[in-house]
Design a protein around this motif. Sequence first.
Motif, mmCIF file in Angstrom:
data_model
loop_
_atom_site.group_PDB
_atom_site.id
_atom_site.type_symbol
_atom_site.label_atom_id
_atom_site.label_comp_id
_atom_site.label_asym_id
_atom_site.label_seq_id
_atom_site.Cartn_x
_atom_site.Cartn_y
_atom_site.Cartn_z
ATOM 1 N N ARG A 1 0.831 -1.211 0.000
ATOM 2 C CA ARG A 1 0.000 0.000 0.000
ATOM 3 C C ARG A 1 0.857 1.250 0.000
ATOM 4 N N GLU A 2 1.944 1.241 0.772
ATOM 5 C CA GLU A 2 2.820 2.409 0.823
ATOM 6 C C GLU A 2 3.439 2.679 -0.549
ATOM 7 N N ILE A 3 3.818 1.613 -1.257
ATOM 8 C CA ILE A 3 4.383 1.780 -2.594
ATOM 9 C C ILE A 3 3.324 2.319 -3.551
ATOM 10 N N LEU A 4 2.107 1.799 -3.427
ATOM 11 C CA LEU A 4 1.018 2.261 -4.284
ATOM 12 C C LEU A 4 0.745 3.742 -4.098
ATOM 13 N N VAL A 5 0.615 4.170 -2.843
ATOM 14 C CA VAL A 5 0.317 5.578 -2.562
ATOM 15 C C VAL A 5 1.471 6.469 -3.006
ATOM 16 N N SER A 6 2.705 6.006 -2.810
ATOM 17 C CA SER A 6 3.861 6.794 -3.256
ATOM 18 C C SER A 6 3.837 6.984 -4.765
ATOM 19 N N GLY A 7 3.500 5.908 -5.490
ATOM 20 C CA GLY A 7 3.420 6.017 -6.940
ATOM 21 C C GLY A 7 2.329 6.968 -7.390
ATOM 22 N N LEU A 8 1.181 6.904 -6.713
ATOM 23 C CA LEU A 8 0.090 7.822 -7.056
ATOM 24 C C LEU A 8 0.481 9.268 -6.799
ATOM 25 N N ARG A 9 1.114 9.511 -5.648
ATOM 26 C CA ARG A 9 1.516 10.885 -5.329
ATOM 27 C C ARG A 9 2.548 11.392 -6.334
ATOM 28 N N GLU A 10 3.468 10.525 -6.737
ATOM 29 C CA GLU A 10 4.487 10.945 -7.704
ATOM 30 C C GLU A 10 3.852 11.299 -9.042
ATOM 31 N N PHE A 11 2.874 10.494 -9.474
ATOM 32 C CA PHE A 11 2.208 10.779 -10.740
ATOM 33 C C PHE A 11 1.399 12.078 -10.662
ATOM 34 N N LEU A 12 0.624 12.217 -9.583
ATOM 35 C CA LEU A 12 -0.249 13.382 -9.465
ATOM 36 C C LEU A 12 0.543 14.658 -9.244
ATOM 37 N N ALA A 13 1.774 14.525 -8.721
ATOM 38 C CA ALA A 13 2.603 15.727 -8.538
ATOM 39 C C ALA A 13 2.880 16.389 -9.879
ATOM 40 N N GLY A 14 2.974 15.588 -10.937
ATOM 41 C CA GLY A 14 3.218 16.147 -12.260
ATOM 42 C C GLY A 14 2.009 16.829 -12.856
ATOM 43 N N THR A 15 0.840 16.608 -12.253
ATOM 44 C CA THR A 15 -0.381 17.246 -12.744
ATOM 45 C C THR A 15 -0.848 18.360 -11.817
ATOM 46 N N ALA A 16 0.005 18.725 -10.847
ATOM 47 C CA ALA A 16 -0.321 19.791 -9.882
ATOM 48 C C ALA A 16 -1.560 19.457 -9.065
ATOM 49 N N ILE A 17 -1.809 18.164 -8.837
ATOM 50 C CA ILE A 17 -2.941 17.725 -8.027
ATOM 51 C C ILE A 17 -2.389 17.014 -6.800
ATOM 52 N N SER A 18 -2.878 17.380 -5.629
ATOM 53 C CA SER A 18 -2.407 16.756 -4.393
ATOM 54 C C SER A 18 -3.374 15.656 -3.974
ATOM 55 N N LEU A 19 -2.857 14.710 -3.189
ATOM 56 C CA LEU A 19 -3.662 13.621 -2.659
ATOM 57 C C LEU A 19 -3.666 13.769 -1.142
ATOM 58 N N PRO A 20 -4.656 14.467 -0.586
ATOM 59 C CA PRO A 20 -4.632 14.772 0.842
ATOM 60 C C PRO A 20 -4.781 13.527 1.705
ATOM 61 N N VAL A 21 -4.189 13.587 2.904
ATOM 62 C CA VAL A 21 -4.284 12.481 3.858
ATOM 63 C C VAL A 21 -5.651 12.517 4.517
ATOM 64 N N THR A 22 -6.354 11.389 4.535
ATOM 65 C CA THR A 22 -7.675 11.318 5.143
ATOM 66 C C THR A 22 -7.551 11.002 6.633
ATOM 67 N N TRP A 23 -8.645 11.241 7.347
ATOM 68 C CA TRP A 23 -8.647 10.930 8.780
ATOM 69 C C TRP A 23 -8.502 9.433 9.009
ATOM 70 N N LEU A 24 -9.109 8.623 8.141
ATOM 71 C CA LEU A 24 -8.984 7.172 8.281
ATOM 72 C C LEU A 24 -7.536 6.740 8.096
ATOM 73 N N ALA A 25 -6.833 7.404 7.188
ATOM 74 C CA ALA A 25 -5.414 7.096 6.986
ATOM 75 C C ALA A 25 -4.597 7.456 8.229
ATOM 76 N N LYS A 26 -4.992 8.537 8.910
ATOM 77 C CA LYS A 26 -4.295 8.908 10.146
ATOM 78 C C LYS A 26 -4.535 7.877 11.245
ATOM 79 N N TRP A 27 -5.764 7.358 11.327
ATOM 80 C CA TRP A 27 -6.052 6.296 12.292
ATOM 81 C C TRP A 27 -5.243 5.047 11.944
#
Length: 214
Positions: free
Chosen positions: A102-128
């Motif tokens: 999961r950590e690799i998946l989210v890292s890949g998504l964030r890296e891709f979306l960084a190139g589109t100027a779109i952020s992937l905010p951390v959810t409260w469930l992710a913090k739990w």
Amino acid sequence: MLTSLPNLLTLSRILAIPGLVALLFFDAPLYRWLACGLFVLAAVTDYFDGYFARTMGQISAFGRFLDPIADKLFVAAALLMLVHAERVSELSVLAVLVILCREILVSGLREFLAGTAISLPVTWLAKWKTGLQMVAIAVLIVGDAGNGVLNPLLKLTLPITVIGEVLLWGAAGLTLITGYDYLRAGIRHMRAEDARQTPAQQPMKPAQSSPPAE
């Protein structure tokens, strides 16, 4: 901003990795407690670096870049060493695998979306999920050696390793849910990006036939 307090706290998690790895190579109760103390101390900085960055007005691009990397390196190192030291059962290795994938998946998504100027905010469930994951790892680091303290103080003997594995599976369950949420959000952004890049296709006009020859 590299020497700001929030960034120094973030860097401290990375610098704590060699010490944590070294301590987890030893199985004596003293080393288990030292490793647990180092892990908890480093994990606490995950809260305070963000807190100080917001309250002190020191939010920086470097901090936003480094914070998730430090978290993933620190957690991955702890989980891999727990597997290496056989502090988790063979079945619970699957929970470790779920968390790491999961950590690799989210890292890949964030890296891709960084190139589109779109952020992937951390959810409260992710913090739990992160909180439960940190508690599970700390419990597993101590393991049944914790009964050496519980027995004299509270006259209790608990299956600490089993409790840690139950918490780890709980974190893995939340990992699947949050990973799916992130993946769904990432795919939605990808589709929107594809729609923006694809030129609108104009409807083709029907070909006009030539007038019949007279």
